[in-house]
Design a protein around this motif. Structure first.
Motif, PDB file in Angstrom:
ATOM      1  N   LYS A 109       0.838  -1.205   0.000  1.00  0.00           N
ATOM      2  CA  LYS A 109       0.000   0.000   0.000  1.00  0.00           C
ATOM      3  C   LYS A 109       0.875   1.257   0.000  1.00  0.00           C
ATOM      4  N   ASN A 112       2.181   1.778  -3.532  1.00  0.00           N
ATOM      5  CA  ASN A 112       1.132   2.307  -4.412  1.00  0.00           C
ATOM      6  C   ASN A 112       0.937   3.806  -4.199  1.00  0.00           C
ATOM      7  N   ARG A 142      -0.920   0.230  -9.925  1.00  0.00           N
ATOM      8  CA  ARG A 142      -0.539   0.862  -8.653  1.00  0.00           C
ATOM      9  C   ARG A 142      -1.539   1.974  -8.298  1.00  0.00           C
ATOM     10  N   TRP A 143      -1.912   2.766  -9.295  1.00  0.00           N
ATOM     11  CA  TRP A 143      -2.902   3.820  -9.066  1.00  0.00           C
ATOM     12  C   TRP A 143      -4.235   3.219  -8.636  1.00  0.00           C
TER      13      TRP A 143
END
Length: 201
Positions: A109, A112, A142-143
């Motif tokens: 997280k 990202n 990732r977005w």
């Protein structure tokens, strides 16, 4: 293209963002990074084997947003607990699972959210305040992860437990103090939905 992701030839996605939108997403991603916490210390032992077996926390986070981002693997507070033995076993399994997975989940997280910040920082202004963000397929994923985490975090602050509860948000009066957060939640949902469509075959 304004406000929605569109597929790029050969893969990836693009979206036109104005300066305010760029600032909002960057600020939210930075807040998410602060909430998730820092990664391993710079001076930590560089033994990859030790890092592989490093243990994480065994108890759920106290912050409700972090509990939403890192839920128990074996049920949650709303699940019927059963008898004392079943509840104790469930807590034990959840603690064990969390101990060996939460560090990796946090790292993912964090990566990202960092990818979001970096890609926004690299944007070149175009026209009257704004830019076109272009993402590779990997950056798009990732977005997508970061947008999902941001919506979970905001949804937790708004006490939204199910997507159908979000329908009520459309009717909030402008003077409601939750309105700005609601607008961000709905807007990020639109971005997320259109980004998903660019990743579908």
């Amino acid at each position: 293209m304004p406000g929605t992701f569109e597929p790029l030839p050969g893969g990836g996605a693009a979206v036109a963002l104005d300066d305010v939108e760029i600032s909002i997403i960057r600020s939210l991603a930075v807040q998410l990074l602060e909430l998730i916490g820092p990664g391993p210390a710079e001076d930590a032992a560089a033994d990859p084997l030790a890092e592989l077996f490093a243990e994480g926390p065994s108890e759920p986070p106290s912050d409700p947003v972090l509990r939403r981002l890192f839920p128990d693997a074996y049920g949650g507070p709303d699940q019927p607990q059963g008898d004392g033995r079943e509840a104790a076993e469930r807590r034990s399994h959840s603690a064990e699972f969390r101990r060996y997975t939460e560090n990796d989940l946090r790292a993912g997280k964090r990566e990202n959210a960092l990818a979001v910040v970096h890609s926004l920082n690299e944007l070149s202004p175009q026209g009257e305040g704004g830019a076109v963000l272009k993402l590779s397929p990997q950056e798009s994923r990732r977005w997508l992860g970061a947008l999902n985490d941001l919506r979970l975090a905001i949804g937790s602050r708004l006490e939204i437990d199910a997507e159908d509860e979000a329908d009520e948000l459309y009717t909030l009066p402008d003077e409601d103090p939750r309105k700005p957060m609601v607008m961000a939640y709905l807007w990020l949902g639109g971005l997320q939905e259109t980004l998903i469509s660019t990743l579908l075959p």
